[in-house]
Design a protein around this motif. Sequence first.
Motif, PDB file in Angstrom:
ATOM      1  N   MET A  33      33.123  50.039 -49.541  1.00 38.32           N
ATOM      2  CA  MET A  33      33.383  48.618 -49.692  1.00 38.32           C
ATOM      3  C   MET A  33      33.161  47.851 -48.393  1.00 38.32           C
ATOM      4  O   MET A  33      32.674  46.724 -48.408  1.00 38.32           O
ATOM      5  CB  MET A  33      34.826  48.441 -50.165  1.00 38.32           C
ATOM      6  CG  MET A  33      35.121  47.093 -50.718  1.00 38.32           C
ATOM      7  SD  MET A  33      36.872  46.986 -51.012  1.00 38.32           S
ATOM      8  CE  MET A  33      37.397  46.585 -49.393  1.00 38.32           C
ATOM      9  N   ARG A  77      30.260  38.892 -42.353  1.00 35.86           N
ATOM     10  CA  ARG A  77      30.009  38.871 -43.791  1.00 35.86           C
ATOM     11  C   ARG A  77      30.657  40.077 -44.467  1.00 35.86           C
ATOM     12  O   ARG A  77      31.305  39.958 -45.510  1.00 35.86           O
ATOM     13  CB  ARG A  77      28.489  38.870 -44.028  1.00 35.86           C
ATOM     14  CG  ARG A  77      28.068  38.686 -45.463  1.00 35.86           C
ATOM     15  CD  ARG A  77      26.552  38.784 -45.601  1.00 35.86           C
ATOM     16  NE  ARG A  77      25.956  39.902 -44.845  1.00 35.86           N
ATOM     17  CZ  ARG A  77      25.997  41.169 -45.252  1.00 35.86           C
ATOM     18  NH1 ARG A  77      26.593  41.495 -46.391  1.00 35.86           N
ATOM     19  NH2 ARG A  77      25.451  42.123 -44.520  1.00 35.86           N
ATOM     20  N   ILE A  78      30.538  41.238 -43.826  1.00 38.77           N
ATOM     21  CA  ILE A  78      31.116  42.460 -44.407  1.00 38.77           C
ATOM     22  C   ILE A  78      32.635  42.362 -44.474  1.00 38.77           C
ATOM     23  O   ILE A  78      33.262  42.682 -45.483  1.00 38.77           O
ATOM     24  CB  ILE A  78      30.683  43.695 -43.580  1.00 38.77           C
ATOM     25  CG1 ILE A  78      29.182  43.953 -43.779  1.00 38.77           C
ATOM     26  CG2 ILE A  78      31.485  44.929 -43.987  1.00 38.77           C
ATOM     27  CD1 ILE A  78      28.588  44.942 -42.804  1.00 38.77           C
ATOM     28  N   ASN A 110      37.471  39.236 -49.832  1.00 38.51           N
ATOM     29  CA  ASN A 110      37.263  38.621 -51.144  1.00 38.51           C
ATOM     30  C   ASN A 110      37.377  39.647 -52.260  1.00 38.51           C
ATOM     31  O   ASN A 110      37.861  39.352 -53.343  1.00 38.51           O
ATOM     32  CB  ASN A 110      35.910  37.918 -51.181  1.00 38.51           C
ATOM     33  CG  ASN A 110      35.905  36.691 -50.279  1.00 38.51           C
ATOM     34  OD1 ASN A 110      36.942  36.042 -50.107  1.00 38.51           O
ATOM     35  ND2 ASN A 110      34.756  36.388 -49.680  1.00 38.51           N
ATOM     36  N   HIS A 111      36.925  40.830 -51.961  1.00 34.56           N
ATOM     37  CA  HIS A 111      36.980  41.908 -52.932  1.00 34.56           C
ATOM     38  C   HIS A 111      38.426  42.308 -53.234  1.00 34.56           C
ATOM     39  O   HIS A 111      38.775  42.661 -54.353  1.00 34.56           O
ATOM     40  CB  HIS A 111      36.223  43.105 -52.356  1.00 34.56           C
ATOM     41  CG  HIS A 111      35.838  44.109 -53.376  1.00 34.56           C
ATOM     42  ND1 HIS A 111      34.680  44.009 -54.114  1.00 34.56           N
ATOM     43  CD2 HIS A 111      36.465  45.233 -53.801  1.00 34.56           C
ATOM     44  CE1 HIS A 111      34.612  45.033 -54.936  1.00 34.56           C
ATOM     45  NE2 HIS A 111      35.687  45.783 -54.771  1.00 34.56           N
ATOM     46  N   LYS A 135      36.015  46.229 -38.886  1.00 32.76           N
ATOM     47  CA  LYS A 135      35.719  46.807 -40.206  1.00 32.76           C
ATOM     48  C   LYS A 135      36.760  47.872 -40.546  1.00 32.76           C
ATOM     49  O   LYS A 135      37.217  47.991 -41.684  1.00 32.76           O
ATOM     50  CB  LYS A 135      34.324  47.438 -40.220  1.00 32.76           C
ATOM     51  CG  LYS A 135      33.220  46.429 -40.444  1.00 32.76           C
ATOM     52  CD  LYS A 135      31.958  47.113 -40.917  1.00 32.76           C
ATOM     53  CE  LYS A 135      30.984  47.315 -39.766  1.00 32.76           C
ATOM     54  NZ  LYS A 135      29.772  48.021 -40.196  1.00 32.76           N
ATOM     55  N   GLU A 174      31.287  49.003 -45.982  1.00 28.94           N
ATOM     56  CA  GLU A 174      30.040  49.533 -45.409  1.00 28.94           C
ATOM     57  C   GLU A 174      30.288  50.328 -44.133  1.00 28.94           C
ATOM     58  O   GLU A 174      29.662  50.116 -43.108  1.00 28.94           O
ATOM     59  CB  GLU A 174      29.038  48.374 -45.177  1.00 28.94           C
ATOM     60  CG  GLU A 174      28.697  47.660 -46.488  1.00 28.94           C
ATOM     61  CD  GLU A 174      27.741  46.470 -46.297  1.00 28.94           C
ATOM     62  OE1 GLU A 174      26.906  46.551 -45.381  1.00 28.94           O
ATOM     63  OE2 GLU A 174      27.835  45.503 -47.063  1.00 28.94           O
ATOM     64  N   ALA A 179      34.423  39.614 -44.521  1.00 34.16           N
ATOM     65  CA  ALA A 179      34.791  38.602 -45.511  1.00 34.16           C
ATOM     66  C   ALA A 179      34.631  39.134 -46.932  1.00 34.16           C
ATOM     67  O   ALA A 179      35.497  38.911 -47.791  1.00 34.16           O
ATOM     68  CB  ALA A 179      33.943  37.351 -45.309  1.00 34.16           C
ATOM     69  N   ASN A 180      33.556  39.864 -47.165  1.00 36.81           N
ATOM     70  CA  ASN A 180      33.355  40.480 -48.487  1.00 36.81           C
ATOM     71  C   ASN A 180      34.515  41.390 -48.849  1.00 36.81           C
ATOM     72  O   ASN A 180      34.972  41.402 -49.992  1.00 36.81           O
ATOM     73  CB  ASN A 180      32.061  41.301 -48.513  1.00 36.81           C
ATOM     74  CG  ASN A 180      30.841  40.415 -48.725  1.00 36.81           C
ATOM     75  OD1 ASN A 180      30.989  39.228 -49.052  1.00 36.81           O
ATOM     76  ND2 ASN A 180      29.663  40.958 -48.525  1.00 36.81           N
ATOM     77  N   GLY A 181      34.943  42.145 -47.847  1.00 36.52           N
ATOM     78  CA  GLY A 181      36.068  43.053 -48.058  1.00 36.52           C
ATOM     79  C   GLY A 181      37.297  42.280 -48.510  1.00 36.52           C
ATOM     80  O   GLY A 181      37.960  42.652 -49.480  1.00 36.52           O
ATOM     81  N   TYR A 200      33.100  31.908 -45.361  1.00 35.23           N
ATOM     82  CA  TYR A 200      33.003  33.144 -46.147  1.00 35.23           C
ATOM     83  C   TYR A 200      34.279  33.434 -46.918  1.00 35.23           C
ATOM     84  O   TYR A 200      34.257  33.937 -48.024  1.00 35.23           O
ATOM     85  CB  TYR A 200      32.692  34.337 -45.235  1.00 35.23           C
ATOM     86  CG  TYR A 200      31.361  34.206 -44.533  1.00 35.23           C
ATOM     87  CD1 TYR A 200      30.207  34.706 -45.127  1.00 35.23           C
ATOM     88  CD2 TYR A 200      31.265  33.585 -43.289  1.00 35.23           C
ATOM     89  CE1 TYR A 200      28.982  34.589 -44.486  1.00 35.23           C
ATOM     90  CE2 TYR A 200      30.057  33.472 -42.640  1.00 35.23           C
ATOM     91  CZ  TYR A 200      28.910  33.969 -43.250  1.00 35.23           C
ATOM     92  OH  TYR A 200      27.710  33.859 -42.626  1.00 35.23           O
ATOM     93  N   ASP A 235      26.607  39.569 -39.342  1.00 41.34           N
ATOM     94  CA  ASP A 235      26.580  40.614 -40.368  1.00 41.34           C
ATOM     95  C   ASP A 235      27.960  41.217 -40.570  1.00 41.34           C
ATOM     96  O   ASP A 235      28.429  41.405 -41.697  1.00 41.34           O
ATOM     97  CB  ASP A 235      25.589  41.721 -39.986  1.00 41.34           C
ATOM     98  CG  ASP A 235      24.157  41.240 -40.130  1.00 41.34           C
ATOM     99  OD1 ASP A 235      23.936  40.295 -40.921  1.00 41.34           O
ATOM    100  OD2 ASP A 235      23.273  41.802 -39.457  1.00 41.34           O
TER     101      ASP A 235
END
Lengths: 483, 250
Positions: free
Chosen positions: B131, B183-184, B190-191, B154, B133, B186-188, B211, B180
């Motif tokens: 998740m 983004r990773i 949001n997920h 991360k 990365e 933030a994705n985490g 993000y 980058d």
Amino acid sequence: MDTAPQNNIINEVTNKEYEYGFVTDIETDFVPKGLNEDIVRLISRKKEEPEWLLDFRLKAFRHWLTLKQPNWGHLHLPQIDYQDIIYYAAPKKRSEKQSLDEVDPELLATFDKLGISLDEQKRLSGVAVDAVMDSTSVKTTFQDTLSKHGIIFMSFSEAVKNHPDLVRKHLGTVVPYTDNFFAALNSAVFSDGSFCYIPKGVRCPLELSTYFRINAANTGQFERTLIVAEEGAYVSYMEGCTAPQRDENQLHAAIVEIIAETDAEVKYSTVQNWYPGDKNGKGGVYNLVTKRGLCRGDRSKISWTQVETGSAITWKYPGCILKGDHSVGEFYSVAVTNNYQEADTGTKMIHLGKNTRSTIISKGISSGHSQNSYRGLVRVAPNAINARNYSQCDSLLLGDQCGAHTWPYVQCGNESSILEHEATTSKISEDQLFYCQQRGIPTEKAIGLIVNGYAKDVLNKLPMEFAVEAQKLLSITLEGSVG
Amino acid sequence: MLLNIKNLHVSIGGKEILKGLNLGVNEGEIHAIMGPNGTGKSTLAAAITGREGYEITEGEIWYKGKNIVGMSPDDRANEGIFLSFQYPVEIPGVSIQNFMRTAINAKREYNGQAPIPTVDFLKMMKEKQAMVEITEKLQNRFVNVGFSGGEKKKNEIFQMAMLEPSLAILDETDSGLDIDALRIVANGVNHLHRPDNAFVVITHYQRLLDYIVPDFVHVMYDGRIVKSGGKNLALELEEKGYEWIKESNL
């Protein structure tokens, strides 16, 4: 950082009780208190020893009389009253101890309680054990399995009876009785210990282990271990020890000698957990031992791994004499001191042969009011060309009442050798503790985690059977040491 | 309300940093806390997580219906409060795997559960690493030792994913991140965002909020929240600068 709350918690230390502090109620055969030639003769007679061994003891005793108790360690070792100690105490004997049925059930129960089952049927792991209580060996397991390979693993006393020539050939060749005060004392009054002989080309199929237990009060323990690995042989040997909780100090002065012939390898691991005294520094074992290995043959290797958590005072420097060309000596140590414990420990690496190599990794952890010292000697003889040594000495402090010290001695006799020394001192930081706590890990567990991580390089060198035990021990020893 | 902070006063070494802060956070919400340096943003995070040395002189912190002032940091963590550190510390010799397993089992013990079965644990490690990365190699490395700035952050989000908190506080998680990594991270977040948990995102810049879209933005100044609004407040701040806030509070 605000240290006040941390200090409060240190002051509130409620140390976990020493787990092995119980006393076994068993009939014991003592010799009278005190030390003189008659006592030495009496011990020798009780063990039915040959004349040459009595002679060795007497020479050692006479030499000891000329020596003074050393005081150069960074320790508060009081002048011991050597006349106030009992030099021989043995659980009263039944006949010869061949089968388990003949071993006193009370003794078996004692070792069971210590987690050392002497019943071969009950032992799952591939470890043969020699169990020593006070001055004598109680039982050695798996002797049949070992003897099939020609391996001799028995109590020192039995070895004197059954293999006198082997014992006589090697006894005192690595640690002569003239070596130091405590070595002379041990050589005069040593009682039991283990003897281990691996014949040429044999790789010992089991881990060999001796478990030492002091039980009787006012008694010194003076065991002697002798390990001989013939050409191409291999053995991994482990030593464990505990003692009851008593208010007076008890003396433990042992000798370990290891001989490795050409291409032989001996791994010696210790988890030392003698009673450390209470949290005010009362009682505890004085652990004053001489351990040394001789890499006699070319390409031989001796490796010491020690986890020192017990004893009120520890004075010990397991070393290697690297005589054979290309021989290798290793010393991996974790020494933990808490409350008022004092440890002055390290190693001696004596490079005599060409292309000899040695590695020293020492991790000291001090907390409470304890003092923890590394003392090590690396000596490279003029003929030991291309010798290499790497030493790394790290100290970790928990709290601000304890001390960590490093005394490296380096003597290099030629220009082709390379010696490296690295040292660090650090504290478990409040940041590290909070980081762990924030992940839900309580303080005590967090300290255990951080300390075990710090000592990982050394713990990794321990045999599996010991590693888990040692990890637990590290955490327990430091329980309640920091907030 | 998941978190309700009332009139919080916090001192460090006798110096008052938070001077009567109020903040309410409901399940399912994302709150951003912005403000100039030295206004007490990180102190707020430390006070909520129970860090030693941060003295609460007045006020209450209600979390899941309990006033948690005085509760130990590990108990708060096990009650579901997670902090993504601004400066994650190194713990030499302790692998991430060992660290995570110890943490998860501490939480399970706290909740009266048996330790996590190894198979389940390893499966979970694998999922959560993917998740954010993180390569699998990372799990055998020692906690934060030799990590780059991006790897450290991360790793924080990875730990958050493993521990599944009810309330996650991200303290300047965006500082030192390239686009980058940002983004990773933030994705985490949001997920992991669900109707039954909440995030408090402390940040100095508006950038991260492109993000992670907040429901509320609070501006801190001199130990208090001086202005609250929707996500547009962040843009307004970006445009006008913090001087605007300072001036209006003189």
